[in-house]
Write a protein that holds these residues in place. Structure first.
Motif, short mmCIF file in Angstrom:
data_model
loop_
_atom_site.label_atom_id
_atom_site.label_comp_id
_atom_site.label_asym_id
_atom_site.label_seq_id
_atom_site.Cartn_x
_atom_site.Cartn_y
_atom_site.Cartn_z
N GLU A 143 1.07 -1.20 0.01
CA GLU A 143 0.47 -0.10 -0.14
C GLU A 143 1.04 1.17 0.04
N ILE A 144 1.84 1.22 0.87
CA ILE A 144 2.80 2.42 0.95
C ILE A 144 3.70 2.53 -0.30
N SER A 145 3.59 1.40 -1.27
CA SER A 145 4.89 1.62 -2.64
C SER A 145 3.45 2.14 -3.76
N GLU A 146 2.47 2.12 -3.89
CA GLU A 146 1.04 2.44 -4.20
C GLU A 146 1.10 4.26 -4.21
N ALA A 147 0.88 3.90 -3.19
CA ALA A 147 0.80 5.35 -2.47
C ALA A 147 2.24 6.70 -2.70
N LEU A 148 3.58 6.00 -2.69
CA LEU A 148 3.96 6.69 -2.69
C LEU A 148 5.40 6.36 -3.92
N GLY A 149 5.06 5.55 -4.47
CA GLY A 149 5.70 5.17 -6.17
C GLY A 149 7.34 5.00 -5.21
N THR A 150 7.37 3.94 -4.94
CA THR A 150 8.53 3.42 -4.14
C THR A 150 8.46 2.55 -3.95
N SER A 151 10.13 1.10 -4.31
CA SER A 151 9.97 0.01 -4.51
C SER A 151 9.32 -0.27 -3.27
N VAL A 152 9.06 -1.90 -3.29
CA VAL A 152 8.63 -2.38 -1.80
C VAL A 152 9.89 -2.71 -0.95
N GLY A 153 11.00 -3.41 -2.03
CA GLY A 153 12.53 -3.26 -1.36
C GLY A 153 13.08 -1.61 -0.06
N ALA A 154 13.03 -0.29 -1.25
CA ALA A 154 13.69 0.43 -1.04
C ALA A 154 12.56 0.63 0.58
N LEU A 155 11.59 0.65 0.50
CA LEU A 155 10.75 0.61 1.89
C LEU A 155 10.58 0.17 2.86
N LYS A 156 11.18 -1.53 2.62
CA LYS A 156 11.77 -1.70 3.80
C LYS A 156 13.26 -1.46 3.94
N ALA A 157 13.78 -1.37 3.62
CA ALA A 157 15.34 -0.60 4.40
C ALA A 157 14.88 0.54 4.71
N SER A 158 13.86 1.24 4.24
CA SER A 158 14.12 2.47 5.00
C SER A 158 12.81 2.73 6.34
N TYR A 159 12.22 1.16 6.22
CA TYR A 159 11.71 1.47 7.25
C TYR A 159 12.22 1.02 8.67
N HIS A 160 13.40 -0.27 8.06
CA HIS A 160 13.91 -1.20 9.01
C HIS A 160 15.12 -0.29 9.53
N ILE A 161 15.70 1.09 8.68
CA ILE A 161 16.94 1.82 8.62
C ILE A 161 16.24 2.70 9.89
N ALA A 162 14.63 3.29 10.13
CA ALA A 162 13.86 4.74 10.94
C ALA A 162 14.10 3.60 12.60
N VAL A 163 13.57 1.96 12.48
CA VAL A 163 13.43 1.59 13.70
C VAL A 163 14.89 1.49 14.26
N LYS A 164 15.48 0.70 13.96
CA LYS A 164 17.28 0.89 14.12
C LYS A 164 17.66 1.96 14.99
N LYS A 165 17.13 3.74 14.33
CA LYS A 165 17.83 4.62 14.76
C LYS A 165 16.47 4.85 15.95
N ILE A 166 15.58 4.47 15.61
CA ILE A 166 14.69 5.15 17.28
C ILE A 166 15.21 4.19 18.22
N LYS A 167 15.29 3.17 18.09
CA LYS A 167 16.19 2.20 18.79
C LYS A 167 17.27 2.98 19.77
N SER A 168 18.42 3.27 19.05
CA SER A 168 19.70 4.43 19.69
C SER A 168 19.10 4.98 19.59
N PHE A 169 17.70 6.10 19.59
CA PHE A 169 17.24 7.31 20.81
C PHE A 169 17.50 6.88 21.66
N PHE A 170 16.86 5.86 22.41
CA PHE A 170 16.52 5.55 22.93
C PHE A 170 17.14 5.27 24.66
#
Lengths: 187, 123
Positions: free
Chosen positions: A156-183
């Motif tokens: 659904e995100i891929s369809e909304a943003l026109g970005t590949s699923v692979g790139a989205l998964k990478a973005s999400y996992h990096i974001a999660v990692k950064k948030i965990k690191s922030f805490f």
């Protein structure tokens, strides 16, 4: 007022090519179908209800003014998401330029904004989480919000943003990692 | 890291935001109210015609046709040149000196006949 019509994208696209009354009715169905999900998407990015409401209105005004140039190559939701994302990022960039570029100050701003917002009912940890999310680059923040809060699938995100699923998964996992690191660093 | 995992798990899907009461009930009407009205009798600024819809496809088709034509032209010219070369080679192979000598011997043509034929042709 006329009863709200059911959302049928094919029918709506046909109505958009008809007379001005049909066109307005079709657009009303679009607003009715997408306004709430777009609102939440914008709200998670800008945090304040008033700002989210303004950006949402601007999104639909822009969509309405350009509806004749919408060729139907993509889905209406994709088109609207892109307008909303552009409007939101433009707003955030303008806000960053006018307020502050200091990270410490930004964090305090977010805390103050959320604590004084009558439409925020999160606890201290959620304020921290919002601070961590606010520190992410725009694209990662967007993807994280869509997946984490709006519980959208990668497809659904891929369809909304026109970005590949692979790139989205990478973005999400990096974001999660950064948030965990922030805490982790804030302990 | 366990604690951070738990935090993200705990708040996943939970929105810490609320909206004014009745906000979503009136949202469509509020948005429709701020949209500019279309001026009566004025057609849309950009009228989408059939040509506008098919234009990208026509351009793509034209680009492919152009590429195809260029490739065909390049390949066609090469093969024509090759054919001409082969034909010339074949001619050269047919009329070697040995072939002519053997032909003259078997045809029983003497030098005078050849000379006479050449003079006759030139005149």
């Amino acid at each position: 007022m006329a009863a709200k019509m059911a959302y049928d994208e094919k029918k709506i696209l046909e109505m958009l090519r008809e007379d001005s009354i049909s066109k307005r009715r079709a657009f009303e169905a679009i607003v009715n179908n997408f306004s709430e999900q777009l609102y939440w998407q914008i709200r998670h990015m800008v945090l304040s209800h008033d700002d989210a409401n303004d950006i949402l209105q601007n999104t639909f005004i822009k969509a309405w003014l350009n509806i004749d140039s919408f060729m139907g190559y993509s889905k209406i939701s994709t088109w609207l998401y892109r307008i909303a994302v552009n409007e939101t990022l433009t707003f955030l960039n303008r806000q960053q330029r006018t307020i502050s570029i200091d990270i410490e100050s930004d964090e305090t701003d977010i805390k103050n904004t959320l604590e004084s917002d009558p439409y925020f009912d999160g606890d201290e940890t959620e304020i921290m989480l919002q601070k961590a999310i606010a520190a992410l680059p725009d694209k990662q923040r967007l993807v994280f919000n869509m997946k984490y809060f709006n519980e959208m699938t990668y497809e659904e995100i891929s369809e909304a943003l026109g970005t590949s699923v692979g790139a989205l998964k990478a973005s999400y996992h990096i974001a999660v990692k950064k948030i965990k690191s922030f805490f982790d660093n804030s302990d | 890291m366990k604690k951070e995992d738990n935090i993200l798990e705990k708040y996943s899907g939970r929105r810490p935001f609320t909206t004014p009461e009745g906000y979503f009930e009136n949202l469509t009407a509020n948005i429709m109210a701020v949209l500019p009205q279309e001026e009566s009798g004025q057609e849309s600024a950009v009228k989408v015609t059939m040509w506008m819809r098919i234009k990208p496809y026509v351009y793509i088709a034209a680009a492919f046709a152009g590429i195809f034509f260029c490739v065909r032209l390049a390949l066609g010219t090469t093969s024509k040149d090759d054919n001409m070369q082969i034909a010339q080679t074949e001619e050269m192979t047919i009329y070697t000196d040995e072939y002519i000598d053997s032909f003259l011997e078997t045809a029983m043509i003497d030098d005078y006949t050849i000379y006479y034929s050449l003079v006759d042709i030139n005149n």
